[in-house]
Scaffold this active site. Structure first.
Site, PDB file in Angstrom:
ATOM      1  N   ASP A 167       0.396   0.588   0.833  1.00  0.00           N
ATOM      2  CA  ASP A 167       0.357  -0.286  -0.442  1.00  0.00           C
ATOM      3  C   ASP A 167      -0.690  -1.467  -0.343  1.00  0.00           C
ATOM      4  OD1 ASP A 167       1.463  -1.628  -2.832  1.00  0.00           O
ATOM      5  OD2 ASP A 167       3.368  -0.457  -2.316  1.00  0.00           O
ATOM      6  N   HIS A 236      -1.626   0.504  -6.281  1.00  0.00           N
ATOM      7  CA  HIS A 236      -1.216   0.012  -4.934  1.00  0.00           C
ATOM      8  C   HIS A 236      -1.973   0.410  -3.896  1.00  0.00           C
ATOM      9  CE1 HIS A 236       3.028  -1.339  -6.384  1.00  0.00           C
ATOM     10  NE2 HIS A 236       2.751  -0.619  -7.351  1.00  0.00           N
ATOM     11  N   GLU A 299       3.229   1.981 -11.333  1.00  0.00           N
ATOM     12  CA  GLU A 299       2.503   0.462 -11.632  1.00  0.00           C
ATOM     13  C   GLU A 299       0.786   0.707 -11.151  1.00  0.00           C
ATOM     14  OE1 GLU A 299       6.060  -2.442 -10.370  1.00  0.00           O
ATOM     15  OE2 GLU A 299       5.071  -1.745  -8.790  1.00  0.00           O
ATOM     16  N   GLU A 443       8.919  -6.814   0.096  1.00  0.00           N
ATOM     17  CA  GLU A 443       7.939  -7.946  -0.157  1.00  0.00           C
ATOM     18  C   GLU A 443       8.609  -9.276   0.487  1.00  0.00           C
ATOM     19  OE1 GLU A 443       8.771  -5.679  -2.498  1.00  0.00           O
ATOM     20  OE2 GLU A 443       7.210  -5.529  -4.173  1.00  0.00           O
TER      21      GLU A 443
HETATM   22  C1  TNX Z   1       8.833  -1.809  -8.012  1.00  0.00           C
HETATM   23  S1  TNX Z   1       9.686   0.941  -7.306  1.00  0.00           S
HETATM   24  C2  TNX Z   1       7.979  -1.287  -7.232  1.00  0.00           C
HETATM   25  C3  TNX Z   1       7.848  -1.539  -5.779  1.00  0.00           C
HETATM   26  C4  TNX Z   1       8.347  -2.986  -5.565  1.00  0.00           C
HETATM   27  C5  TNX Z   1       9.734  -3.087  -6.271  1.00  0.00           C
HETATM   28  C6  TNX Z   1      10.276  -4.553  -5.931  1.00  0.00           C
HETATM   29  C7  TNX Z   1       8.312   1.223  -7.542  1.00  0.00           C
HETATM   30  C8  TNX Z   1       8.029   2.504  -7.818  1.00  0.00           C
HETATM   31  N1  TNX Z   1       7.503  -0.156  -7.665  1.00  0.00           N
HETATM   32  O1  TNX Z   1       6.416  -1.635  -5.484  1.00  0.00           O
HETATM   33  O2  TNX Z   1       8.457  -3.132  -4.079  1.00  0.00           O
HETATM   34  O3  TNX Z   1       9.495  -2.995  -7.519  1.00  0.00           O
HETATM   35  O4  TNX Z   1      11.617  -4.228  -6.311  1.00  0.00           O
END
Ligand code: TNX
Length: 534
Positions: A167, A236, A299, A443
């Protein structure tokens, strides 16, 4: 009182005694399960459980007529018989046997003899994918801590460990051909305290060598757990870009990210970047025999691609509509790479947004829309719904919850989770739901003790939703759990008590990010509008 609840569990006359004279005999095909069970029981029974006839005998046998991972267990005077369809079933029968013993038998000290009440159990899982995501990128967990977590998953009859290895804040897997990924990418100079809190000024890091990962994979395999590696792309990736700036869009040095949230730094889309990560995957495939490999895909902010002449040229050359399609194209390259090597790509539901890679498995995390959309289009899906299964979300409304994050997700909420999304019930596409995964994102969880607090006992409730028949019985679950918590105590799991954290489980002054349900729903609606319009 077994967790997860078996399909059928009936009393039988008499009882079975486990002591230093108990023997264990197994079909040769179940030799590994027998060896595991011997190792678990020997310090408890105070004997070696050698094969043959002892004063009491445990037998492990095969019956090809039983369903995959299914077993029957009969315990009575002098004899406990576990009959299974396959080695996994025998392993789950053996786990059930351990739970039939008193909780004290979970201590690694001979305290026997122990008595198992006469019983008949018939059991098989409802879903084939019973997973947990463990984020070892945001906060590193040592190999020993991961192995302990594997044992806790196995106790709950879970069978997929989705290991989030990379990440923005850390790269945790040794890649021989790109050594800077761990030399640089596995370390950050400090971390943000809580959500948007001050920097703590304390270096953090760690990584698994390839030998460590082989060990984790083998240890998990022996417990019938598949380790699905995740190399998160193309977002990420700040830790990788910090190690190799040529992977980014700016060409300027970056540091491994120290704060949380969705970062703007993403991979560029040059051929050399694709080649770089195919090289990474080549080594990852050697380490992880899993038929499924995750390349994340979640994301990925598009700001840098919008501003990058090279990314825009790529879009034009390929005749793509926009940056969403560029992301899909990028992921598809890895889908093809994996398919050519006999593996299937797993990606988060964002991979739906610009067209799905053929054969891709969708891990739906932003609620369940992604699961519904992908299953209707014939893709296999894993339900990872954040609103039901994200174990980093706070467990109560209380101020004292350590670093409260997300909406409230209680033990009861997790127990109420149904893996088949409402939008697929009665639809043949529901057959594409392989199962579900709970998520331990880290986190705001900075230690193995913190993982214990957040994961347990909610993971125990999750296990019932993927293993046991669909009917729910909250009172029955509470009764089973009360006994199960004694097992967790005996193992040394620092779970959350029903009335909240113990004083040392709080983290006063560390800022969290609690969300209100209405705001949360609005966010999910916004997230999923792209998916819904497909
Ligand atoms: C979303 S789940 C994310 C993670 C974070 C999480 C925290 C996902 C595919 N992405 O990178 O750690 O929320 O709840």
């Amino acid at each position: 009182m077994i967790v997860p609840k078996p399909v059928k569990h009936e009393p039988r006359p008499g009882s079975f005694v486990l002591d230093g004279r108990t023997s264990l005999t197994a079909d040769p095909a179940l030799g590994e399960v027998a060896a595991w069970l011997r190792a678990e029981l020997a310090p408890v029974a105070g004997g070696e459980l050698l094969p043959g006839e002892g004063s009491g005998t445990i037998t492990l046998a095969l019956d090809g007529g039983l369903p995959p991972e299914g077993y029957r267990l009969t315990a009575g005077p002098e004899r406990t018989e576990i009959v299974a369809g396959d080695p996994a079933g025998a392993f789950y029968g053996a786990q059930t046997f351990r739970q039939l013993l008193p909780a004290a038998a979970f201590r690694r000290a001979a305290g026997g003899p122990f008595t198992v009440p006469g019983v008949y159990v018939e059991d098989a899982p409802r879903f084939g994918w019973r997973g947990c995501i463990l984020d070892v990128a945001r906060h590193f967990l040592t190999k020993r801590e991961v192995l302990r977590f594997v044992d806790l998953m196995a106790l709950h009859k879970l069978n997929v460990l989705h290991l989030h290895l990379t990440d923005d804040q850390g790269w945790r897997v040794e890649i021989r051909r790109h050594p800077r990924l761990t030399e640089v990418g596995a370390w950050r100079k400090e971390s943000q305290a809580g959500w948007n809190g001050p920097m703590d000024g304390r270096p953090h890091g760690g990584y698994y060598t390839q030998d460590d990962l082989r060990e984790i994979v083998a240890y998990a395999a022996r417990r019938h757990i598949t380790v699905v590696p995740e190399i998160d792309l193309p977002g990420h990736t700040q830790a990788a870009i910090a190690a190799y700036p040529e992977l980014g869009n700016l060409g300027t040095p970056l540091e491994v990210r120290t704060g949380w949230g969705v970062g703007e730094h993403v991979l560029n889309v040059a051929d050399s970047t694709l080649t770089f990560f195919q090289g990474v995957l080549e080594e990852v495939l050697e380490l992880f025999p899993s038929p499924y490999v995750s390349v994340g895909g979640d994301e990925c902010r598009k700001d840098q691609w919008r501003a990058s002449p090279a990314a825009q040229r790529r879009i034009a050359e390929l005749g793509l509509r926009d940056e969403e399609e560029l992301q899909s194209w990028f992921i598809r390259q890895f889908g093809a790479y994996l398919a050519a090597r006999g593996r299937r790509l797993v990606g988060w539901d964002e991979i739906l947004e610009g067209g799905l890679a053929p054969g891709a498995v969708v891990a739906s995390w932003r609620g369940e829309y992604g699961a519904v959309a992908a299953a209707r289009r014939g893709h296999d899906v894993i339900n990872c719904s954040n609103t039901s299964l994200y174990l980093d979300y706070r467990q109560g409304t209380g101020e004292e919850e350590p670093v409260p994050f997300g909406t409230v997700l209680t033990l009861e909420d997790v127990y109420a989770f149904e893996p088949i999304p409402a939008g697929l019930r009665g639809d043949p596409a529901a057959g594409h739901v392989l199962g579900a995964q709970c998520g331990v994102w880290t986190e705001l969880i900075d230690s193995s003790r913190g993982v214990d607090y957040m994961a347990f006992p909610r993971l125990s409730a999750f296990a019932e939703t993927v293993w046991s028949p669909p009917e729910r019985d909250l009172e029955g679950f509470r009764t089973r759990l009360a006994e199960h918590l004694h097992r967790l105590d005996a193992i040394g799991v620092e779970y959350r008590r029903a009335d909240g954290p113990l004083p040392w489980q709080t983290r006063p002054g560390v800022p969290g990010r609690p969300e209100e349900p209405e705001r949360w729903q609005a966010k999910i609606d916004a997230w999923t509008s792209n998916v819904r319009s497909l």
